[in-house]
Design a protein around this motif. Structure first.
Motif, PDB file in Angstrom:
ATOM      1  N   UNK A  48       0.833  -1.208   0.000  1.00  0.00           N
ATOM      2  CA  UNK A  48       0.000   0.000   0.000  1.00  0.00           C
ATOM      3  C   UNK A  48       0.866   1.255   0.000  1.00  0.00           C
ATOM      4  N   UNK A  49       1.868   1.268   0.856  1.00  0.00           N
ATOM      5  CA  UNK A  49       2.724   2.451   0.977  1.00  0.00           C
ATOM      6  C   UNK A  49       3.532   2.711  -0.285  1.00  0.00           C
ATOM      7  N   UNK A  50       3.964   1.644  -0.951  1.00  0.00           N
ATOM      8  CA  UNK A  50       4.849   1.801  -2.099  1.00  0.00           C
ATOM      9  C   UNK A  50       4.130   1.714  -3.446  1.00  0.00           C
ATOM     10  N   UNK A  51       2.825   1.545  -3.428  1.00  0.00           N
ATOM     11  CA  UNK A  51       2.046   1.571  -4.666  1.00  0.00           C
ATOM     12  C   UNK A  51       2.144   0.301  -5.496  1.00  0.00           C
ATOM     13  N   UNK A  52       2.142  -0.847  -4.837  1.00  0.00           N
ATOM     14  CA  UNK A  52       2.200  -2.131  -5.536  1.00  0.00           C
ATOM     15  C   UNK A  52       0.810  -2.755  -5.518  1.00  0.00           C
ATOM     16  N   UNK A  53       0.318  -3.156  -6.693  1.00  0.00           N
ATOM     17  CA  UNK A  53      -0.969  -3.822  -6.791  1.00  0.00           C
ATOM     18  C   UNK A  53      -0.821  -5.259  -6.289  1.00  0.00           C
ATOM     19  N   UNK A  54      -1.757  -5.738  -5.453  1.00  0.00           N
ATOM     20  CA  UNK A  54      -1.677  -7.083  -4.893  1.00  0.00           C
ATOM     21  C   UNK A  54      -2.917  -7.876  -5.276  1.00  0.00           C
ATOM     22  N   UNK A  55      -2.705  -9.067  -5.828  1.00  0.00           N
ATOM     23  CA  UNK A  55      -3.779 -10.023  -6.060  1.00  0.00           C
ATOM     24  C   UNK A  55      -3.657 -11.055  -4.953  1.00  0.00           C
ATOM     25  N   UNK A  56      -4.500 -10.942  -3.966  1.00  0.00           N
ATOM     26  CA  UNK A  56      -4.417 -11.770  -2.766  1.00  0.00           C
ATOM     27  C   UNK A  56      -5.452 -12.874  -2.854  1.00  0.00           C
ATOM     28  N   UNK A  57      -5.035 -14.069  -3.247  1.00  0.00           N
ATOM     29  CA  UNK A  57      -5.948 -15.204  -3.374  1.00  0.00           C
ATOM     30  C   UNK A  57      -6.006 -15.961  -2.058  1.00  0.00           C
ATOM     31  N   UNK A  58      -7.174 -16.357  -1.659  1.00  0.00           N
ATOM     32  CA  UNK A  58      -7.296 -17.064  -0.387  1.00  0.00           C
ATOM     33  C   UNK A  58      -7.194 -18.576  -0.556  1.00  0.00           C
ATOM     34  N   UNK A  59      -7.248 -19.062  -1.760  1.00  0.00           N
ATOM     35  CA  UNK A  59      -7.171 -20.503  -1.987  1.00  0.00           C
ATOM     36  C   UNK A  59      -6.518 -20.761  -3.341  1.00  0.00           C
ATOM     37  N   UNK A  60      -5.927 -21.924  -3.489  1.00  0.00           N
ATOM     38  CA  UNK A  60      -5.338 -22.272  -4.779  1.00  0.00           C
ATOM     39  C   UNK A  60      -6.083 -23.419  -5.454  1.00  0.00           C
ATOM     40  N   UNK A  61      -7.267 -23.699  -4.972  1.00  0.00           N
ATOM     41  CA  UNK A  61      -8.072 -24.771  -5.571  1.00  0.00           C
ATOM     42  C   UNK A  61      -9.453 -24.225  -5.912  1.00  0.00           C
ATOM     43  N   UNK A  62      -9.742 -24.104  -7.210  1.00  0.00           N
ATOM     44  CA  UNK A  62     -11.029 -23.565  -7.630  1.00  0.00           C
ATOM     45  C   UNK A  62     -11.912 -24.640  -8.238  1.00  0.00           C
ATOM     46  N   UNK A  63     -11.345 -25.524  -9.027  1.00  0.00           N
ATOM     47  CA  UNK A  63     -12.119 -26.538  -9.729  1.00  0.00           C
ATOM     48  C   UNK A  63     -11.795 -27.937  -9.194  1.00  0.00           C
ATOM     49  N   UNK A  64     -10.528 -28.244  -9.118  1.00  0.00           N
ATOM     50  CA  UNK A  64     -10.080 -29.549  -8.628  1.00  0.00           C
ATOM     51  C   UNK A  64      -9.301 -29.345  -7.346  1.00  0.00           C
ATOM     52  N   UNK A  65      -9.714 -29.983  -6.277  1.00  0.00           N
ATOM     53  CA  UNK A  65      -9.057 -29.800  -4.986  1.00  0.00           C
ATOM     54  C   UNK A  65      -7.933 -30.775  -4.744  1.00  0.00           C
ATOM     55  N   UNK A  66      -7.153 -30.483  -3.731  1.00  0.00           N
ATOM     56  CA  UNK A  66      -6.102 -31.397  -3.292  1.00  0.00           C
ATOM     57  C   UNK A  66      -6.697 -32.506  -2.422  1.00  0.00           C
ATOM     58  N   UNK A  67      -7.741 -32.162  -1.685  1.00  0.00           N
ATOM     59  CA  UNK A  67      -8.415 -33.093  -0.792  1.00  0.00           C
ATOM     60  C   UNK A  67      -9.890 -33.154  -1.167  1.00  0.00           C
ATOM     61  N   UNK A  68     -10.589 -34.172  -0.725  1.00  0.00           N
ATOM     62  CA  UNK A  68     -12.003 -34.302  -1.064  1.00  0.00           C
ATOM     63  C   UNK A  68     -12.845 -33.145  -0.535  1.00  0.00           C
ATOM     64  N   UNK A  69     -12.465 -32.579   0.607  1.00  0.00           N
ATOM     65  CA  UNK A  69     -13.255 -31.505   1.210  1.00  0.00           C
ATOM     66  C   UNK A  69     -12.553 -30.144   1.118  1.00  0.00           C
ATOM     67  N   UNK A  70     -11.756 -29.956   0.060  1.00  0.00           N
ATOM     68  CA  UNK A  70     -11.044 -28.692  -0.119  1.00  0.00           C
ATOM     69  C   UNK A  70     -11.991 -27.590  -0.595  1.00  0.00           C
ATOM     70  N   UNK A  71     -11.468 -26.380  -0.805  1.00  0.00           N
ATOM     71  CA  UNK A  71     -12.299 -25.239  -1.182  1.00  0.00           C
ATOM     72  C   UNK A  71     -13.022 -25.422  -2.523  1.00  0.00           C
ATOM     73  N   UNK A  72     -12.541 -26.297  -3.387  1.00  0.00           N
ATOM     74  CA  UNK A  72     -13.178 -26.461  -4.701  1.00  0.00           C
ATOM     75  C   UNK A  72     -14.639 -26.883  -4.595  1.00  0.00           C
ATOM     76  N   UNK A  73     -15.047 -27.505  -3.493  1.00  0.00           N
ATOM     77  CA  UNK A  73     -16.449 -27.918  -3.351  1.00  0.00           C
ATOM     78  C   UNK A  73     -17.372 -26.701  -3.175  1.00  0.00           C
ATOM     79  N   UNK A  74     -16.805 -25.542  -2.881  1.00  0.00           N
ATOM     80  CA  UNK A  74     -17.613 -24.343  -2.674  1.00  0.00           C
ATOM     81  C   UNK A  74     -17.788 -23.521  -3.951  1.00  0.00           C
ATOM     82  N   UNK A  75     -17.081 -23.865  -5.021  1.00  0.00           N
ATOM     83  CA  UNK A  75     -17.139 -23.063  -6.240  1.00  0.00           C
ATOM     84  C   UNK A  75     -17.787 -23.804  -7.379  1.00  0.00           C
TER      85      UNK A  75
END
Length: 75
Positions: A48-75
């Motif tokens: 923020x102070x230095x003017x850098x744009x940040x893409x802050x992702x909260x998860x790295x699983x959108x379609x295929x998860x690492x585990x059966x109950x990973x975040x991909x089940x929510x999308x």
């Protein structure tokens, strides 16, 4: 971008985060995509102070998860 500072490890102090953003800006970067590791508040404040744009992702699983109950089940 992973949430570590090289030999400092995963510690996030203000100066190390500011230095990291300054080095990236001096190399010509104007945006950072954070990986599945959440960035520290010190890192986000430095961006923020230095003017850098940040893409802050909260998860790295959108379609295929690492585990059966990973975040991909929510999308």
């Amino acid at each position: 971008m992973h949430s570590n500072n090289g030999p400092l490890g995963a510690v996030a102090n203000d100066r190390s985060e500011i230095r990291r953003v300054e080095l990236l800006k001096s190399a010509g970067f104007n945006a950072i995509r954070c990986g599945h590791n959440p960035p520290s508040s010190a890192f986000l404040d430095a961006c923020d102070r230095l003017g850098m744009l940040v893409l802050d992702e909260f998860a790295d699983v959108w379609v295929t998860g690492w585990l059966d109950d990973d975040y991909h089940v929510l999308f």
